[in-house]
Enzyme design. Structure first.
Site, mmCIF file in Angstrom:
data_model
loop_
_atom_site.group_PDB
_atom_site.id
_atom_site.type_symbol
_atom_site.label_atom_id
_atom_site.label_comp_id
_atom_site.label_asym_id
_atom_site.label_seq_id
_atom_site.Cartn_x
_atom_site.Cartn_y
_atom_site.Cartn_z
ATOM 1 N N VAL A 12 0.825 -1.210 0.000
ATOM 2 C CA VAL A 12 0.000 0.000 0.000
ATOM 3 C C VAL A 12 0.864 1.267 0.000
ATOM 4 O O VAL A 12 0.638 2.180 -0.792
ATOM 5 C CB VAL A 12 -0.961 -0.010 1.215
ATOM 6 C CG1 VAL A 12 -1.622 1.345 1.413
ATOM 7 C CG2 VAL A 12 -2.027 -1.079 1.017
ATOM 8 N N ASP A 31 10.770 3.781 5.378
ATOM 9 C CA ASP A 31 10.506 2.440 5.916
ATOM 10 C C ASP A 31 11.648 2.096 6.861
ATOM 11 O O ASP A 31 12.792 2.501 6.651
ATOM 12 C CB ASP A 31 10.403 1.408 4.787
ATOM 13 C CG ASP A 31 9.634 0.164 5.207
ATOM 14 O OD1 ASP A 31 8.529 -0.055 4.709
ATOM 15 O OD2 ASP A 31 10.150 -0.593 6.072
ATOM 16 N N THR A 122 -5.289 -0.075 7.483
ATOM 17 C CA THR A 122 -6.640 -0.481 7.883
ATOM 18 C C THR A 122 -6.664 -0.650 9.397
ATOM 19 O O THR A 122 -5.964 -1.498 9.947
ATOM 20 C CB THR A 122 -7.019 -1.803 7.197
ATOM 21 O OG1 THR A 122 -6.921 -1.610 5.783
ATOM 22 C CG2 THR A 122 -8.424 -2.232 7.563
ATOM 23 N N PHE A 152 -8.456 1.044 -0.701
ATOM 24 C CA PHE A 152 -9.275 -0.057 -1.215
ATOM 25 C C PHE A 152 -8.595 -0.799 -2.368
ATOM 26 O O PHE A 152 -9.218 -1.622 -3.019
ATOM 27 C CB PHE A 152 -10.638 0.479 -1.682
ATOM 28 C CG PHE A 152 -11.411 1.151 -0.575
ATOM 29 C CD1 PHE A 152 -12.107 0.398 0.352
ATOM 30 C CD2 PHE A 152 -11.417 2.539 -0.441
ATOM 31 C CE1 PHE A 152 -12.810 1.004 1.387
ATOM 32 C CE2 PHE A 152 -12.108 3.159 0.588
ATOM 33 C CZ PHE A 152 -12.813 2.392 1.504
ATOM 34 N N ARG A 154 -6.444 -3.385 -4.654
ATOM 35 C CA ARG A 154 -6.232 -4.834 -4.597
ATOM 36 C C ARG A 154 -4.852 -5.141 -5.135
ATOM 37 O O ARG A 154 -4.448 -4.582 -6.172
ATOM 38 C CB ARG A 154 -7.268 -5.565 -5.470
ATOM 39 C CG ARG A 154 -8.681 -5.472 -4.973
ATOM 40 C CD ARG A 154 -9.657 -5.798 -6.084
ATOM 41 N NE ARG A 154 -9.490 -4.872 -7.211
ATOM 42 C CZ ARG A 154 -10.105 -5.003 -8.386
ATOM 43 N NH1 ARG A 154 -10.904 -6.014 -8.603
ATOM 44 N NH2 ARG A 154 -9.913 -4.122 -9.351
ATOM 45 N N LYS A 205 -14.089 1.002 5.782
ATOM 46 C CA LYS A 205 -13.123 0.017 5.287
ATOM 47 C C LYS A 205 -13.429 -1.381 5.845
ATOM 48 O O LYS A 205 -13.482 -2.370 5.102
ATOM 49 C CB LYS A 205 -11.707 0.454 5.676
ATOM 50 C CG LYS A 205 -10.626 -0.547 5.364
ATOM 51 C CD LYS A 205 -10.450 -0.772 3.869
ATOM 52 C CE LYS A 205 -9.450 -1.890 3.615
ATOM 53 N NZ LYS A 205 -9.314 -2.215 2.212
ATOM 54 N N LEU A 251 -18.541 -13.681 -6.314
ATOM 55 C CA LEU A 251 -19.541 -14.750 -6.246
ATOM 56 C C LEU A 251 -18.991 -16.022 -6.891
ATOM 57 O O LEU A 251 -19.710 -16.710 -7.609
ATOM 58 C CB LEU A 251 -20.833 -14.325 -6.953
ATOM 59 C CG LEU A 251 -21.769 -13.382 -6.194
ATOM 60 C CD1 LEU A 251 -23.028 -13.094 -7.012
ATOM 61 C CD2 LEU A 251 -22.168 -13.935 -4.831
ATOM 62 N N GLY A 258 -8.272 -15.540 0.584
ATOM 63 C CA GLY A 258 -6.994 -15.593 1.296
ATOM 64 C C GLY A 258 -6.436 -14.191 1.310
ATOM 65 O O GLY A 258 -7.144 -13.233 1.004
ATOM 66 N N CYS A 261 -5.655 -9.377 4.054
ATOM 67 C CA CYS A 261 -6.657 -8.430 4.549
ATOM 68 C C CYS A 261 -7.946 -9.052 5.088
ATOM 69 O O CYS A 261 -8.311 -8.808 6.229
ATOM 70 C CB CYS A 261 -6.994 -7.421 3.462
ATOM 71 S SG CYS A 261 -5.593 -6.361 3.082
#
Ligand SMILES: NC(=O)c1ccc[n+]([C@@H]2O[C@H](COP(=O)([O-])OP(=O)(O)OC[C@H]3O[C@@H](n4cnc5c(N)ncnc54)[C@H](O)[C@@H]3O)[C@@H](O)[C@H]2O)c1
Length: 466
Positions: A12, A31, A122, A152, A154, A205, A251, A258, A261
């Site tokens: 992220v 970091d 999150t 949000f 992916r 979230k 669906l 997995g 998150c």
């Protein structure tokens, strides 16, 4: 354009830093992982994310994107400090906020003027208050306002998701600060929801991830019922998805979700609810169903092979979904653990995650696990302290052999396999099997002991993680 410090160079943080730089902001990513920063300074991305290396290269070359291990290089003079550090599952399923707390205290030590601190990690509702009080405690001289701006994206489509978001959510008890944060994304022309307090944005979230996870567990439950009544679960899902009120995504029946998150976020939301004296029955069911789905593969293998000891099983896909090398809470890991405990030997391949798997991931042998039925399936994976990791081919003893590629696979519908046979089927006439859960046959002259192969990486639409 703004001067921005991004805290954390993970999936992220690095995506956020590189994308904000691409929008024209002056970004420094901090970091504490020295190796990661050393790689990034050489313009190498420490994990696989499509397009990210090129984005980092372009913006670093243009002087808009820097990397450091020192908050003192990043925070002074910045208008925004964006926290994007890990929030793993902690004690009792609660989110472990120690990284967020450490980041907040380092920001406070380094800040030299007013600052908007943006929480992109999150985090459960009320974390903004914690960050605010850490900032105040460590720096009484300068004012810091905290804004929640959940992410949000992916993995696997992180840049696309960041640059073309469905919505941007910002929330703060200080509306002006929330609007300033929304301004960072102005070039994206995205829909923006400004919530009147920080808790609402934090909750959006968790609620979003819990809802997506619920859809997946829901369709898995529907698949079980469909199978029993002779319905085709894939077509049932398709029929449902054509309804505009429902939509087709998330669906796909299969081995469940997995990734880093959904598991931890649903678990953390459950823990928050319980802390506030509410028993979230639905969320518990969502997690239970997902845990059971992973063991379905073992059932199918047992049915196909009759016995597992000595069988060689192929795992196609190791990461938690396609297009990433992220092994966190990958279904392949739980499945591999159970197969190893049952005495099977594994051969594994993943187009993106081979390096990650070699770099020290291990599967622990589990002792008394009797995988199998839906009722008993939680024996090995009921322990919520996942993930354990994959054993590499360099490790000693039986375990997973990582392959460079995989020989041809053929599917069939005959029923039983003989040890050493080159063609084996399993495909239980089952909607779940048809959704990609089934072991398939493998034609493998070079590897006569190989008995079965199956996809351990769920399809992208449901193996999510946002
Ligand atoms: N991965 C996703 O798809 C995704 C999507 C949306 C939201 N999130 C959330 O975003 C957050 C980050 O997730 P991630 O997947 O990028 O994690 P990650 O583990 O890939 O990256 C976290 C980074 O933070 C660094 N870090 C830890 N403590 C630090 C500190 N005190 N100062 C500076 N750096 C520090 C770590 O070294 C690591 O590089 C989590 O809260 C996660 O739930 C993740």
């Amino acid at each position: 354009m703004s001067k921005v410090a991004v805290i954390g160079a993970g999936y992220v943080g690095l995506t956020t830093g590189a994308c904000l730089a691409d929008l024209g902001h002056d970004v420094t990513v901090v970091d504490i992982d020295k190796e990661k920063i050393a790689l990034l300074r050489r313009r190498m991305v420490p994990f696989f994310e499509p397009g990210l290396r090129e984005l980092v290269e372009r913006n670093a070359a243009a002087g808009r994107l820097q990397f450091t291990t020192s908050y003192a290089d990043a925070v002074p003079g910045a208008e925004f400090a964006i926290i994007a550090v890990s929030t793993p599952e902690g004690e009792g399923g609660e989110a472990d906020l120690s990284y967020v707390e450490a980041a907040a205290s380092s920001i406070a030590d380094a800040m030299d003027g007013p600052l908007v601190v943006v929480n992109k990690s999150t985090v459960p509702p009320l974390t903004g208050d914690m960050v605010s009080s850490v900032l105040k405690k460590h720096n009484g001289r300068h004012n810091a306002v905290v804004v929640s701006n959940p992410e949000f994206l992916r993995e696997g489509s992180a840049i696309q998701d960041f640059m073309h978001p469905d919505r941007i959510v910002v929330g703060s008890n200080d509306r002006q600060a929330a609007e300033k944060v929304a301004g960072l994304y102005a070039p994206l022309n995205a829909e923006v929801l400004v919530t009147p307090n920080i808790y609402t944005a934090e909750m959006v979230k968790y609620a979003s991830n819990a809802f997506l996870a619920t859809r997946i567990s829901f369709i898995n439950e529907i698949a079980w019922i469909s199978e029993r009544v002779g319905a085709d679960a894939k077509l049932v899902a398709e029929g449902m998805g054509l309804d505009k009120r429902i939509g087709p995504t998330y669906l796909d029946a299969g081995i469940g979700w997995g990734g880093s998150c959904f598991g931890k976020d649903v678990s953390a939301l459950t823990a928050v609810a319980e802390r506030f004296d509410y028993h979230p029955e639905l969320l518990h069911a969502v997690m239970d169903i997902n845990r059971d789905q992973r063991m379905l593969v073992i059932d199918l293998l047992r049915e196909a092979l009759e016995e597992l000891p000595g069988r060689v099983v192929g795992l196609l896909g190791l990461a938690f979904k396609p297009n990433t090398d992220d092994m966190r809470d990958a279904p392949s890991v739980d499945i591999a653990r159970v197969l190893l405990a049952a005495g099977a030997e594994l051969r594994a391949y993943d187009p993106a995650a081979m390096e990650r798997s070699r770099a020290g991931h291990r599967v622990e042998r589990v002792s008394a696990a009797r995988p199998g039925s839906r009722q008993t399936a939680d024996a090995p994976s009921g322990d919520r302290r996942r993930p354990q990791h994959l054993r590499s081919s360099r490790d000693e003893g039986p375990g997973i052999h990582l392959s460079r590629h995989w020989p041809g696979v053929s599917r069939g519908r005959s029923s039983r396999a003989e040890p050493g046979s080159s063609v084996l089927t399993s495909a239980k006439s089952c909607s779940l099997a048809r959704s990609g859960c089934s072991p398939s046959t493998i034609t493998s002259p070079g590897r006569p002991r190989t008995s079965a192969i199956f996809k351990a990486t769920p399809t992208s639409s449901f193996a999510s993680s946002t």
